[in-house]
Every structure is written in structure tokens, then in C-alpha cells.
Design a protein around this motif. Structure first.
Motif, PDB file in Angstrom:
ATOM      1  N   THR A 185     -14.472  -2.151  11.071  1.00 17.82           N
ATOM      2  CA  THR A 185     -14.914  -1.241  10.378  1.00 17.82           C
ATOM      3  C   THR A 185     -13.527  -1.276   9.057  1.00 17.82           C
ATOM      4  OG1 THR A 185     -13.658   0.399  11.571  1.00 17.82           O
ATOM      5  CG2 THR A 185     -16.011   0.161  11.803  1.00 17.82           C
ATOM      6  N   ASN A 186     -12.543  -1.688   9.304  1.00 13.82           N
ATOM      7  CA  ASN A 186     -11.407  -2.043   8.083  1.00 13.82           C
ATOM      8  C   ASN A 186     -11.036  -3.190   8.100  1.00 13.82           C
ATOM      9  OD1 ASN A 186      -9.364  -1.182   6.747  1.00 13.82           O
ATOM     10  ND2 ASN A 186      -8.124  -0.248   8.221  1.00 13.82           N
ATOM     11  N   LYS A 187     -11.621  -3.933   7.116  1.00 12.94           N
ATOM     12  CA  LYS A 187     -11.160  -5.252   6.837  1.00 12.94           C
ATOM     13  C   LYS A 187      -9.933  -5.642   6.150  1.00 12.94           C
ATOM     14  CE  LYS A 187     -15.402  -6.913   8.336  1.00 12.94           C
ATOM     15  NZ  LYS A 187     -15.306  -7.593   9.562  1.00 12.94           N
ATOM     16  N   GLU A 188      -9.557  -4.308   5.580  1.00  8.21           N
ATOM     17  CA  GLU A 188      -8.203  -4.469   4.509  1.00  8.21           C
ATOM     18  C   GLU A 188      -6.861  -4.294   5.308  1.00  8.21           C
ATOM     19  OE1 GLU A 188      -8.037  -5.570   1.416  1.00  8.21           O
ATOM     20  OE2 GLU A 188     -10.235  -6.256   1.716  1.00  8.21           O
ATOM     21  N   GLY A 189      -6.966  -3.510   6.386  1.00  8.06           N
ATOM     22  CA  GLY A 189      -5.820  -3.025   7.157  1.00  8.06           C
ATOM     23  C   GLY A 189      -5.373  -1.778   6.388  1.00  8.06           C
ATOM     24  N   VAL A 190      -4.027  -1.508   6.430  1.00  4.50           N
ATOM     25  CA  VAL A 190      -3.366  -0.285   5.548  1.00  4.50           C
ATOM     26  C   VAL A 190      -2.801  -0.670   4.277  1.00  4.50           C
ATOM     27  CG1 VAL A 190      -1.881   1.523   5.979  1.00  4.50           C
ATOM     28  CG2 VAL A 190      -2.947   0.812   7.916  1.00  4.50           C
ATOM     29  N   CYS A 191      -3.458  -0.366   3.174  1.00  5.70           N
ATOM     30  CA  CYS A 191      -2.869  -0.623   1.880  1.00  5.70           C
ATOM     31  C   CYS A 191      -1.821   0.249   1.512  1.00  5.70           C
ATOM     32  CB  CYS A 191      -3.973  -0.440   0.928  1.00  5.70           C
ATOM     33  SG  CYS A 191      -5.400  -1.711   1.292  1.00  5.70           S
ATOM     34  N   MET A 192      -0.778  -0.345   1.120  1.00  2.00           N
ATOM     35  CA  MET A 192       0.483   0.586   0.672  1.00  2.00           C
ATOM     36  C   MET A 192       0.672   0.422  -0.786  1.00  2.00           C
ATOM     37  SD  MET A 192       1.175   2.117   3.694  1.00  2.00           S
ATOM     38  CE  MET A 192       2.625   3.030   2.866  1.00  2.00           C
ATOM     39  N   ARG A 193       1.041   1.455  -1.481  1.00  6.12           N
ATOM     40  CA  ARG A 193       1.474   1.502  -2.662  1.00  6.12           C
ATOM     41  C   ARG A 193       3.019   1.497  -2.925  1.00  6.12           C
ATOM     42  NH1 ARG A 193      -2.023  -0.499  -6.089  1.00  6.12           N
ATOM     43  NH2 ARG A 193      -1.034   0.550  -7.982  1.00  6.12           N
ATOM     44  N   LYS A 194       3.496   0.760  -3.767  1.00  7.87           N
ATOM     45  CA  LYS A 194       5.096   1.011  -4.034  1.00  7.87           C
ATOM     46  C   LYS A 194       5.569   2.348  -4.251  1.00  7.87           C
ATOM     47  CE  LYS A 194       6.890  -0.731  -7.856  1.00  7.87           C
ATOM     48  NZ  LYS A 194       7.218  -1.487  -8.883  1.00  7.87           N
ATOM     49  N   GLY A 195       6.519   2.812  -3.252  1.00  3.24           N
ATOM     50  CA  GLY A 195       7.231   4.051  -3.223  1.00  3.24           C
ATOM     51  C   GLY A 195       6.416   4.913  -2.305  1.00  3.24           C
ATOM     52  N   GLU A 196       5.340   4.717  -1.593  1.00  4.00           N
ATOM     53  CA  GLU A 196       4.627   5.590  -0.968  1.00  4.00           C
ATOM     54  C   GLU A 196       5.334   5.828   0.670  1.00  4.00           C
ATOM     55  OE1 GLU A 196       0.113   5.899   1.194  1.00  4.00           O
ATOM     56  OE2 GLU A 196       0.593   4.152  -0.282  1.00  4.00           O
ATOM     57  N   HIS A 197       5.322   6.995   1.233  1.00  3.34           N
ATOM     58  CA  HIS A 197       5.968   7.267   2.348  1.00  3.34           C
ATOM     59  C   HIS A 197       5.277   6.147   3.363  1.00  3.34           C
ATOM     60  CE1 HIS A 197       7.590  10.965   0.528  1.00  3.34           C
ATOM     61  NE2 HIS A 197       8.353  10.942   1.632  1.00  3.34           N
TER      62      HIS A 197
END
Length: 371
Positions: A320-332
Motif C-alpha cells: 500500500t506504500n510504494k514510496e516508503g517515508v518521504c522526508m523533506r530537508k529540515g523535517e523532524h
């Protein structure tokens, strides 16, 4: 008669002088027949006194055959996991209002904490030491650099950085550890550089031609901000948890114990960024048995029992989640209790350069390097 007595006297005196050594040798011989656990139990207190008593009070023992346990073995025998769990329980104890300000003020004075940066400056707001350690900062206290591709994920001190060579990474200058031992076997992704997987572990991590592998180690002192953030825009696909020791990661100890980071408990987050492989590893330390990843509620660190050399894998990619966890620069991303170490290992083009100096202090949001 007098001459004979005079000749015998030195012999008797010499025999009397050697008697303690003979007795000690017999005693040491008895110790050598003991089982290893019993011998270790008997030898540990003597070794401790050998290194810490002034004037070398126990040095003569070495002359009659006794050998102290090495400083490294002595340190490794300390139950740091048990002490860390006890410290964690103590941190959770709610302090009475009248005691909070004196306790936190002492900590601030000892470790140079800048409370003007804290989101809540009132010391009586923090119910226990754990809340104080994990204090949040004001939004404007750490601006994120947008002009560079990789930023520091935390406050801390730069221990080492550079290119990875011969599958070895330096934890401090002159002391290295194995990259494969640190990250574990490469089983979390499918090799995308062709079907030939006979190269070195380092070659398997580099997915694009012309790229190289880089690393950066950041040590968080007890007075630093204890949360860590995403160092770049990337996709976290896999988590690998290594239960292990909780030895201090102070730079002095890191020079002392080879492959310290490979012995300690750690959580490896691996995935991809725009230039290929990217990983962030949170390394535990004494009194830092708790490593928390905000997006991973199933992670449990510093368990009472573990199998040495084991690790637990968890994939963030599912049907159901093909991308994994997408993190943005600076995100906790996560947090420690007290201080520890962050290790970045990532793939980048050859022209990537670090804008750092070994030993310098750095703050979350500041640039690590650019291309």
C-alpha cells in the motif's frame, strides 16, 4: 662459627624477602585454575584498583605474574545497558516544583545550555529531566540553509568527514571501523548497477557511475539540542536496528576503542536521494538507550535482553506504500535522550565537497557540503 652465621644470614633474609612473592605465585596459580567467569569476577576489582590507585600501589603484583585486565576490557565489562535503563527510569521521575529550577540550573551551568533558544524558557514547565533533555527550540533559532543540498541534521561537533576508502570509515582521526559491520549486509535493496554483485560492499552501495561514497560524523554533547532532523530531501525505505552495548561515544573514548560505533546500539535508516544511496544512523551511548524515530512507533531500543551481533530489519515499503517515508530537508526525524552521535553515509558525485573542519561546532540547519 661467626663467619658461617654471617654467610647464612643473607640467605635467610633473602628467603624471608621472597616468601610473599612465592605465596602470591601460589595464589595466582589457584586463580588461573578458576573458570573464566569466576576469574573475571576476582580480577575485576584488582584491575580497577590497579588503574586508579595513586602511586602504583598494586604495581608489584605484575612482577609476580598477575596481569591486570586491559582498560578496554575493564570498561566493556561495566553494565552500561543496565545503568542506562536505570538512568532512563530516573529521568521519568516527576520533580517537585521547588526542585526543578535548582536541578535544571545546575545542568545548564555544567553543560553550557542556551535556554534563550528553547521554545519554553520557564524551567518549572519541565516536569522531569527527560522533558528537559528533549526540549524543543524556537522556530527561528535554527534557520535551514536552502542553498546547499545537505545540511547538518543536529547540533553537535564534527568528528570526521570525507570520502569512504577501502570500505573503512574513520570514527576519529586514525581510528577506523568497517562500513559493512556498521551498516550490516546489503539486503535492503535490489542491486541496480547490473547483475554482477561480486564487487566490494562499498561498490554495492554506489548505484550510479561516476559517484563516490561520503561520510560525516556528528557528536552530540549533553548540552546540545537532542532532536535530529532530515539532512536532505530523501526517501527512507528501510530501518535496521542493532541492539548492542551502550558505551560512551565521547571523542576521547572513540580514540580508545576500535570499532566503537559497531559495538554500540544503533538505528540505521537507509534509502535514496536525488544522487543515489543515502543513510542516517543514530548511534546510542551510555544513558542514551532511548532512540526514537517519529515515523516508526514499533521501534524499541535498549531492551533488557538481546543477542550480540543480531539486528532487526523493517521495511517502510509495502503493497500500500510504494514510496516508503518521504522526508523533506529540515523535517523532524527523531530524538535522543541525552547526547549521542549521528553518522551520515551517502552517495554523491565526485565534485561534492564538505564545507567543514574537523572539531568544529555545528548547528542543525547549517550546510555540510555542496556540489
Amino acid at each position: 662459627m661467626c663467619q658461617a652465621s654471617l654467610q647464612r644470614a643473607p640467605l635467610n633474609t633473602r628467603k624471608w624477602l621472597h616468601f610473599p612473592q612465592l605465596a602470591l605465585r601460589r595464589r595466582l596459580g589457584q586463580l588461573s585454575c578458576m573458570s573464566k567467569p569466576a576469574l573475571k569476577l576476582r580480577s575485576w576489582p584488582l584491575s580497577f584498583l590497579y588503574y586508579f590507585l595513586p602511586f602504583g600501589a598494586l604495581k608489584p603484583l605484575a612482577k609476580v605474574g598477575w596481569r591486570p585486565t586491559s582498560r578496554v576490557a575493564l570498561y566493556k565489562s561495566i553494565p552500561t545497558r543496565l545503568l542506562s535503563r536505570a538512568w532512563g527510569r530516573l529521568n521519568q521521575v516527576e520533580l517537585p516544583m521547588w526542585l526543578r529550577k535548582p536541578v535544571y540550573s545546575l545542568y545548564i551551568w555544567t553543560f553550557g545550555v542556551n535556554m534563550k533558544e528553547a521554545a519554553v524558557e520557564d524551567l518549572q514547565h519541565y516536569r522531569n529531566l527527560s522533558e528537559f533533555f528533549r526540549r524543543k527550540l524556537k522556530p527561528q533559532a535554527r534557520p535551514v540553509c536552502n542553498s546547499h543540498c545537505v545540511i547538518s541534521p543536529s547540533d553537535g561537533k564534527i568528528l570526521h568527514f570525507g570520502r569512504v576508502k577501502n570500505c573503512e570509515v574513520e570514527q576519529v582521526k586514525g581510528v577506523t571501523y568497517s562500513l559493512e559491520t556498521f551498516l550490516g549486509p546489503q539486503t535492503w535493496t535490489v542491486i541496480s548497477k547490473g547483475e554482477d554483485d561480486s564487487g566490494s560492499f562499498q561498490d554495492l552501495l554506489v548505484t550510479k557511475d561516476g559517484n563516490q561514497l561520503f561520510h560525516c560524523i556528528i557528536y552530540l554533547a549533553p548540552g546540545d539540542y537532542h532532536c535530529f532532523h532530515s539532512p536532505t530531501d530523501w526517501r527512507v525505505a528501510h530501518r535496521r536496528h542493532f541492539p548492542g552495548s551502550l558505551m560512551s561515544v565521547n571523542p576521547g573514548v572513540a580514540r580508545w576503542i576500535k570499532e566503537l560505533f559497531c559495538h554500540n546500539e544503533r538505528v540505521v535508516l537507509s534509502g535514496e536521494w536525488v544522487h543515489g544511496f543515502f543513510s542516517l544512523t543514530a548511534v546510542g551511548a551510555t544513558n542514551v538507550g532511548s532512540i526514537r524515530i517519529y515515523c516508526d512507533r514499533d521501534l524499541r531500543t535498549n531492551s533488557p535482553r538481546y543477542c550480540k551481533g543480531s539486528y532487526n530489519d523493517f521495511s517502510y515499503i509495502s503493497s500500500t506504500n510504494k514510496e516508503g517515508v518521504c522526508m523533506r530537508k529540515g523535517e523532524h526525524l527523531g530524538e535522543f535522550n541525552l547526547g549521542s552521535t549521528i553518522v551520515l553515509v551517502f552517495e554523491a558525485p565526485k565534485d561534492f565537497t564538505f564545507n567543514l573542519k574537523a572539531g568544529q561546532k555545528i548547528r542543525f540547519g547549517e550546510a555540510l557540503g555542496t556540489m
